[in-house]
Design a protein around this motif. Structure first.
Motif, PDB file in Angstrom:
ATOM      1  N   ARG A 126       5.566  -7.378  -0.306  1.00 59.29           N
ATOM      2  CA  ARG A 126       4.810  -6.368  -1.116  1.00 59.29           C
ATOM      3  C   ARG A 126       3.998  -6.387  -2.043  1.00 59.29           C
ATOM      4  O   ARG A 126       3.727  -6.251  -3.867  1.00 59.29           O
TER       5      ARG A 126
ATOM      6  N   ASN B 210      -2.433   3.726  13.023  1.00 62.15           N
ATOM      7  CA  ASN B 210      -0.842   3.970  12.664  1.00 62.15           C
ATOM      8  C   ASN B 210      -0.120   5.516  13.334  1.00 62.15           C
ATOM      9  O   ASN B 210      -0.456   6.091  11.877  1.00 62.15           O
TER      10      ASN B 210
ATOM     11  N   SER C 161      -0.074  -6.790   3.475  1.00 65.35           N
ATOM     12  CA  SER C 161       1.671  -6.739   4.774  1.00 65.35           C
ATOM     13  C   SER C 161       1.449  -7.540   6.735  1.00 65.35           C
ATOM     14  O   SER C 161       2.126  -7.954   6.643  1.00 65.35           O
ATOM     15  N   LYS C 162      -0.372  -6.758   6.412  1.00 66.67           N
ATOM     16  CA  LYS C 162      -0.645  -7.063   8.564  1.00 66.67           C
ATOM     17  C   LYS C 162      -1.048  -8.417   8.335  1.00 66.67           C
ATOM     18  O   LYS C 162      -1.124  -9.148   8.813  1.00 66.67           O
TER      19      LYS C 162
ATOM     20  N   ASP D  81      -6.455   4.862   4.604  1.00 61.54           N
ATOM     21  CA  ASP D  81      -5.826   3.405   4.990  1.00 61.54           C
ATOM     22  C   ASP D  81      -5.820   2.778   5.632  1.00 61.54           C
ATOM     23  O   ASP D  81      -6.426   3.151   6.986  1.00 61.54           O
TER      24      ASP D  81
ATOM     25  N   SER E  24      -3.856  -4.068   1.873  1.00 67.01           N
ATOM     26  CA  SER E  24      -2.849  -4.303   1.868  1.00 67.01           C
ATOM     27  C   SER E  24      -2.118  -5.794   3.019  1.00 67.01           C
ATOM     28  O   SER E  24      -3.354  -6.411   3.410  1.00 67.01           O
TER      29      SER E  24
ATOM     30  N   TYR F 235      -3.856  -2.000   9.296  1.00 63.80           N
ATOM     31  CA  TYR F 235      -4.410  -2.610  10.344  1.00 63.80           C
ATOM     32  C   TYR F 235      -6.013  -3.278  10.696  1.00 63.80           C
ATOM     33  O   TYR F 235      -6.466  -3.838  11.717  1.00 63.80           O
TER      34      TYR F 235
ATOM     35  N   SER G 294       0.853  -1.261   0.037  1.00 69.21           N
ATOM     36  CA  SER G 294      -0.040   0.413   0.163  1.00 69.21           C
ATOM     37  C   SER G 294       0.936   1.166  -0.128  1.00 69.21           C
ATOM     38  O   SER G 294       0.589   2.226  -0.358  1.00 69.21           O
TER      39      SER G 294
HETATM   40  C1  LIG Z   1      -0.566   2.036   8.175  1.00 72.95           C
HETATM   41  C2  LIG Z   1       0.196   1.870   7.810  1.00 72.95           C
HETATM   42  N1  LIG Z   1      -0.265   2.190   6.049  1.00 72.95           N
HETATM   43  C3  LIG Z   1       1.016   1.356   5.076  1.00 72.95           C
HETATM   44  C4  LIG Z   1       1.726   0.607   5.644  1.00 72.95           C
HETATM   45  C5  LIG Z   1       2.717   0.152   4.299  1.00 72.95           C
HETATM   46  O1  LIG Z   1       2.241  -1.307   4.582  1.00 72.95           O
HETATM   47  P1  LIG Z   1       2.229  -1.756   2.853  1.00 72.95           P
HETATM   48  O2  LIG Z   1       3.696  -2.813   3.193  1.00 72.95           O
HETATM   49  O3  LIG Z   1       1.356  -2.611   2.512  1.00 72.95           O
HETATM   50  O4  LIG Z   1       3.212  -1.276   2.054  1.00 72.95           O
HETATM   51  C6  LIG Z   1       2.221   0.880   7.109  1.00 72.95           C
HETATM   52  C7  LIG Z   1       3.463  -0.132   7.040  1.00 72.95           C
HETATM   53  O5  LIG Z   1       4.189   0.223   8.012  1.00 72.95           O
HETATM   54  C8  LIG Z   1       1.226   1.479   8.013  1.00 72.95           C
HETATM   55  O6  LIG Z   1       1.476   1.692   9.149  1.00 72.95           O
END
Ligand SMILES: Cc1ncc(COP(=O)(O)O)c(C=O)c1O
Length: 388
Positions: free
Chosen positions: A245, A175, A236-237, A203, A234, A206, A100
């Protein structure tokens, strides 16, 4: 060499200073417990790694991918329908990103002319402000204050600022402040964006790291949201795929087309094997997502309950992988506190001020270490700090 002026927006600052302090501490032989960067330490589920392995072994996957596979977009649209009851057209309302971050970094280039205003949260995840400065826009910080449950008060934005604003970024679960939003707030955002013709970027990185049965909302669940903006999502989490990625922007087709046009000039898409791993993640057994949330919840409890016993009272977040802790009594500067804490205990956290002026007075603690390490962190703090 003379650097361009925009490089000033990317000054390494606080994070570089923390890295130096950490290296100095490690040089004394202390094992630093790193609770600073929000990088997941858990592995993806085996079926995701297996899909990635198969994808890597397929020689056909080594051409330029250019864009997201329709099958991946269908998988994400189906996932959004199941999870949020949000309908997305896989062909026009889903855009695959290299995480993201990729979309968050580039979207401003499509909407911000030099001097245009963007409304960003303060404190906020750093790319929200950096992307605007790279596009030579002007920041208007929206304070996230505890008395407003860390939601921006849109009524305090002066109309002359709102009229010049082209974009607004919001982020829940948040965050660094670890707060969540409700439908009421998202509805106000939609109304505000309609009134002033502002593109909203929400965004939702989370959205799946939520505790005690809480289910965060998608911004797109609110009527009219898709007319005013997009949501970043995302893997990622949710699936512990941060290094792979892969992420998405979903929602308003016109905004996505503009972001896609910017990106088509910059990159050639996400490695097809990673896209296949993404399909496996989104369509496979979701037990791994609940397992991940349970792990973070246990970590949260160890830390919050452990610190409470030491006299440091900190709110238990409902979601996100962070604790946003007000400085213990007697401290004023979050940077000074973090440096002293690192020096005395070998535990690294991020000063709130690293996320904006309104972050001063807080520290962000990331739940990215094993339970034993968090237990040890509490014990180290207990032997060296009196918070009462
Ligand atoms: C609030 C927030 N948005 C986006 C990201 C980036 O995530 P991505 O791995 O999807 O690029 C992070 C990464 O820590 C994040 O904390």
């Amino acid at each position: 060499m003379k650097l361009a002026r925009r490089m000033e927006a990317l000054a390494p600052g606080i994070f570089a200073e923390l890295a130096r302090a950490r290296a100095k501490k490690e040089a004394t032989g202390v094992r630093v417990i790193d609770l600073s960067v929000g990088s997941p330490d858990l592995p993806p589920a085996p079926h995701i790694i297996e899909a990635l392995r198969k994808g890597v072994e397929n020689p056909r996957n080594y051409t330029y991918p250019l864009s997201g596979k329709l099958e991946l977009h269908r998988a994400l649209a189906h996932w959004y329908k199941q999870r949020f009851n949000v309908e997305l057209d896989p062909a026009t309302e889903v855009l695959t990103l290299m995480g993201s971050q990729d979309g968050l970094a580039h979207v401003a280039l499509a909407f911000i002319n030099p001097g245009d205003i963007a409304l960003v949260p303060d404190p906020g995840y750093p790319i929200y402000a950096a992307s605007i400065l790279l596009a030579e826009g002007e920041l208007y910080p929206m304070p996230l204050l505890e008395k407003n449950r860390f939601l921006p008060d849109l009524t305090l934005i002066p109309p002359e600022v709102a009229r010049r604003a082209r974009m607004m970024t919001i982020n829940y679960p948040n965050n660094p402040v670890a707060a969540s939003a409700d439908a009421d707030f998202f509805k106000k955002v939609v109304e505000f964006a309609r009134t002033y013709d502002i593109v909203v970027c929400h965004d939702a990185a989370y959205a799946e790291l939520a505790y005690d049965g809480f289910k965060p909302m998608s911004f797109l669940e609110v009527p009219g949201a898709k007319e005013v903006g997009i949501e970043f999502y995302s893997l990622s989490k949710t699936y512990n795929m941060a290094g792979c990625r892969i992420g998405f922007a979903v929602g308003n087709a016109e905004v996505l087309r503009a972001l896609e046009r910017i990106k088509s000039n910059i990159d050639y898409g996400v490695f097809s094997a990673v896209q296949e791993a993404g399909i496996a993640a989104l369509t496979g057994d979701q037990a791994c997502v609940r397992q991940t949330a349970t792990t973070y919840q246990k970590r949260r409890d160890i830390l919050v309950e452990g610190l409470a016993k030491l006299g440091w009272q900190v709110e238990k977040p409902q979601a996100s992988m962070f604790i946003w802790a007000p400085l213990p009594r007697g401290y004023r500067s979050s940077m000074d506190f973090c440096l002293e804490f690192l020096d005395k205990t070998g535990i690294l956290m991020v000063p709130g001020v690293a996320f904006g002026a309104r972050g001063e007075g807080y520290v962000r603690i990331a739940l990215v270490q094993k339970e034993e390490d968090l237990q040890e962190a509490v014990e180290r703090a207990a032997s060296l700090f009196q918070f009462n």
